[in-house]
Design a protein around this motif. Structure first.
Motif, PDB file in Angstrom:
ATOM      1  N   UNK A 150       0.833  -1.203   0.000  1.00 15.66           N
ATOM      2  CA  UNK A 150       0.000   0.000   0.000  1.00 15.66           C
ATOM      3  C   UNK A 150       0.868   1.253   0.000  1.00 15.66           C
ATOM      4  N   UNK A 151       1.912   1.243   0.822  1.00 12.13           N
ATOM      5  CA  UNK A 151       2.793   2.417   0.906  1.00 12.13           C
ATOM      6  C   UNK A 151       3.519   2.644  -0.418  1.00 12.13           C
ATOM      7  N   UNK A 152       4.052   1.582  -1.009  1.00 13.70           N
ATOM      8  CA  UNK A 152       4.762   1.702  -2.275  1.00 13.70           C
ATOM      9  C   UNK A 152       3.862   2.277  -3.367  1.00 13.70           C
ATOM     10  N   UNK A 153       2.670   1.732  -3.490  1.00 16.85           N
ATOM     11  CA  UNK A 153       1.745   2.199  -4.513  1.00 16.85           C
ATOM     12  C   UNK A 153       1.257   3.621  -4.229  1.00 16.85           C
ATOM     13  N   UNK A 154       1.154   3.978  -2.959  1.00 20.10           N
ATOM     14  CA  UNK A 154       0.759   5.347  -2.611  1.00 20.10           C
ATOM     15  C   UNK A 154       1.826   6.341  -3.057  1.00 20.10           C
ATOM     16  N   UNK A 155       3.096   5.998  -2.838  1.00 19.73           N
ATOM     17  CA  UNK A 155       4.176   6.884  -3.271  1.00 19.73           C
ATOM     18  C   UNK A 155       4.159   7.048  -4.792  1.00 19.73           C
ATOM     19  N   UNK A 156       3.928   5.970  -5.500  1.00 18.48           N
ATOM     20  CA  UNK A 156       3.867   6.054  -6.964  1.00 18.48           C
ATOM     21  C   UNK A 156       2.633   6.809  -7.426  1.00 18.48           C
ATOM     22  N   UNK A 157       1.552   6.673  -6.665  1.00 21.05           N
ATOM     23  CA  UNK A 157       0.301   7.321  -7.030  1.00 21.05           C
ATOM     24  C   UNK A 157       0.424   8.840  -6.980  1.00 21.05           C
ATOM     25  N   UNK A 158       1.275   9.359  -6.099  1.00 28.24           N
ATOM     26  CA  UNK A 158       1.402  10.810  -5.978  1.00 28.24           C
ATOM     27  C   UNK A 158       1.947  11.446  -7.254  1.00 28.24           C
ATOM     28  N   UNK A 159       2.657  10.644  -8.075  1.00 25.16           N
ATOM     29  CA  UNK A 159       3.191  11.152  -9.343  1.00 25.16           C
ATOM     30  C   UNK A 159       2.453  10.600 -10.554  1.00 25.16           C
ATOM     31  N   UNK A 160       2.045   9.338 -10.462  1.00 28.29           N
ATOM     32  CA  UNK A 160       1.417   8.683 -11.611  1.00 28.29           C
ATOM     33  C   UNK A 160       0.199   7.887 -11.154  1.00 28.29           C
ATOM     34  N   UNK A 161      -0.902   8.553 -10.874  1.00 27.98           N
ATOM     35  CA  UNK A 161      -2.097   7.879 -10.334  1.00 27.98           C
ATOM     36  C   UNK A 161      -2.887   7.134 -11.409  1.00 27.98           C
ATOM     37  N   UNK A 162      -2.326   6.063 -11.901  1.00 29.04           N
ATOM     38  CA  UNK A 162      -2.964   5.318 -12.979  1.00 29.04           C
ATOM     39  C   UNK A 162      -4.102   4.459 -12.444  1.00 29.04           C
ATOM     40  N   UNK A 163      -4.949   4.001 -13.350  1.00 26.75           N
ATOM     41  CA  UNK A 163      -6.040   3.099 -12.969  1.00 26.75           C
ATOM     42  C   UNK A 163      -5.487   1.785 -12.447  1.00 26.75           C
ATOM     43  N   UNK A 164      -4.361   1.355 -12.994  1.00 29.63           N
ATOM     44  CA  UNK A 164      -3.733   0.106 -12.533  1.00 29.63           C
ATOM     45  C   UNK A 164      -3.340   0.196 -11.067  1.00 29.63           C
ATOM     46  N   UNK A 165      -2.766   1.333 -10.674  1.00 26.00           N
ATOM     47  CA  UNK A 165      -2.389   1.515  -9.272  1.00 26.00           C
ATOM     48  C   UNK A 165      -3.634   1.517  -8.394  1.00 26.00           C
ATOM     49  N   UNK A 166      -4.681   2.183  -8.831  1.00 24.32           N
ATOM     50  CA  UNK A 166      -5.923   2.225  -8.056  1.00 24.32           C
ATOM     51  C   UNK A 166      -6.486   0.826  -7.850  1.00 24.32           C
TER      52      UNK A 166
END
Length: 419
Positions: A150-166
């Motif tokens: 969750x933390x890793x994907x949250x950090x990536x989401x702050x720059x690239x909030x793709x549907x895949x990450x969601x």
């Protein structure tokens, strides 16, 4: 000649550290082979009953303990290898190794350099509690990689909030809901990371809705099962129980037996009415106590924060062998160095970034849920990797600062010899 650290690639160092992490945890599990007791025995029984075709039950309970660890780890292991404790403990060692790999990825996203990334994984590889708890059938072994995900994907989401990450975050949050409710406290980290991303508000809300939808889809089968078995679509039936243990006239912030509470004398009679009724009754009694004692509740909540982060100065039960005493001293030294370095890193301006703030937020959110319930020291372990990353980044900054202060050429300051 370049130093060995520079000559060996980062991938090679990472592979060596991951192999070391796996081997030492496997060796620890083989050497200790603790017999499961309490919750650990309950998880084992749940998995065995499921493999035997009797359902995910233990001790007359159908949903008291969280189901994720026995359902997703123990049952598959027992189904393939039979009821062998060592096979389950090896699975724990693998989960810890996955956590070590995720630590490297999080450190990279947080802005750590090569030294900081490898140091993060290296510290976790030698972190003694993660060796010891790999030898227990503890749900924290599964919670840790899920929370790190969750933390890793949250950090990536702050720059690239793709549907895949969601979608991935939703799936992991769904698994956390079944494995350990406390892990859901990381949800605000993802929400904040999504809100500070460059997407428009409409697309942010769409991504958030997608995450919620996927999480509900993951949890739905378990909720439906519990509705059919218990008559209530609950994740588990220990929420009210745990809330009561942390909020009653005898509560002291740590785990206490139900027998030592005002409900102790009538607990077995209440339990005969069913686990859902018992859970709801204790929840209402805990809330009533909180309303009647708001000042005591607040004082107890802040005491739980102190207990949650208190250095491991406690002793085991009974006389301690010399080896155990030395291990506990080493654990204490590691803990103080990790937490001290992580906090000390706040002095570096370069470590006060958006991503490091998200790491601190994750630690604070996870701490907050234990202010409401009670503290057991092992509950702290799933969040310790984030402190390890922050500590490693602080050490990396210290090394860089010392290198800048060191003259590039030690002979440059010497007077030249006369011709």
């Amino acid at each position: 000649m370049r130093p060995m650290f520079a000559r060996v690639s980062e991938k090679q160092w990472l592979a060596l550290i991951l192999v070391f992490a796996l081997l030492v945890r496997t060796a620890t599990a083989f050497a200790l082979q603790f017999q499961p007791v309490s919750d650990y025995a309950g998880y084992e029984q749940m998995a065995m009953n499921l493999v035997a075709g009797n359902g995910l039950v233990e001790g007359g309970n159908s949903a008291f303990l969280s189901a994720g660890y026995p359902l997703f780890v123990l049952a598959p292991v027992f189904a393939v290898f039979g009821h062998h404790l060592l096979a389950a403990l090896f699975a724990n060692a693998l989960l810890c190794t996955v956590s070590a790999w995720l630590i490297h990825l999080i450190a990279k996203e947080a802005g750590a350099g090569k030294a900081g990334r490898l140091l993060s994984v290296g510290i976790f590889a030698i972190y003694l509690p993660s060796w010891i708890y790999a030898a227990y059938l503890a749900k924290e072994n599964l919670m840790m990689p899920l929370m790190l995900g969750v933390v890793l994907l949250s950090l990536r989401c702050s720059c690239n909030p793709s549907a895949r990450i969601a979608i991935l975050v939703g799936a992991i949050l769904g698994l956390l809901a079944i494995t350990g409710n406390s892990g859901l406290t990381l949800t605000p980290v993802f929400v904040i990371a999504l809100m500070i991303s460059p997407l428009s508000l409409r697309r942010k809300l769409a991504r958030l809705g997608l995450t919620v939808l996927v999480a509900l889809l993951v949890v739905a089968p378990w909720l439906i099962r519990n509705y059919q078995v218990l008559g209530a679509p609950v994740l588990n039936t220990n929420g009210g129980f745990n809330l009561y243990l942390g909020n009653n006239a005898a509560a002291d912030g740590m785990f206490i037996s139900i027998a030592d509470t005002p409900r102790g004398a009538t607990w077995h009679q209440l339990r005969k009415q069913g686990e859902v009724v018992a859970n709801d009754t204790l929840k209402h009694e805990a809330i009533a106590w909180i309303k009647q004692n708001p000042n005591r509740f607040l004082a107890l909540s802040f005491k739980k924060v102190v207990l949650f982060w208190m250095p491991p100065v406690h002793e085991g039960e009974g006389p301690q062998p010399k080896g155990e005493a030395l291990t506990r001293l080493a654990w204490l030294a590691q803990y103080l160095l990790i937490c001290g370095s992580a906090v000390g890193g706040l002095a570096y301006r370069r470590l006060r970034t958006r991503n490091t703030c998200l790491l601190w937020l994750a630690a604070l959110c996870y701490t907050s849920v234990h202010m409401i319930f009670y503290v057991i020291y092992r509950y702290r372990e799933p969040i310790m990797p984030l402190l390890i990353i922050l500590a490693a980044m602080a050490v990396e900054q210290l090394i860089r600062a010392r290198k800048r202060q060191r003259p590039a050429d030690p002979f440059a300051l010497m007077p030249s010899s006369p011709r």
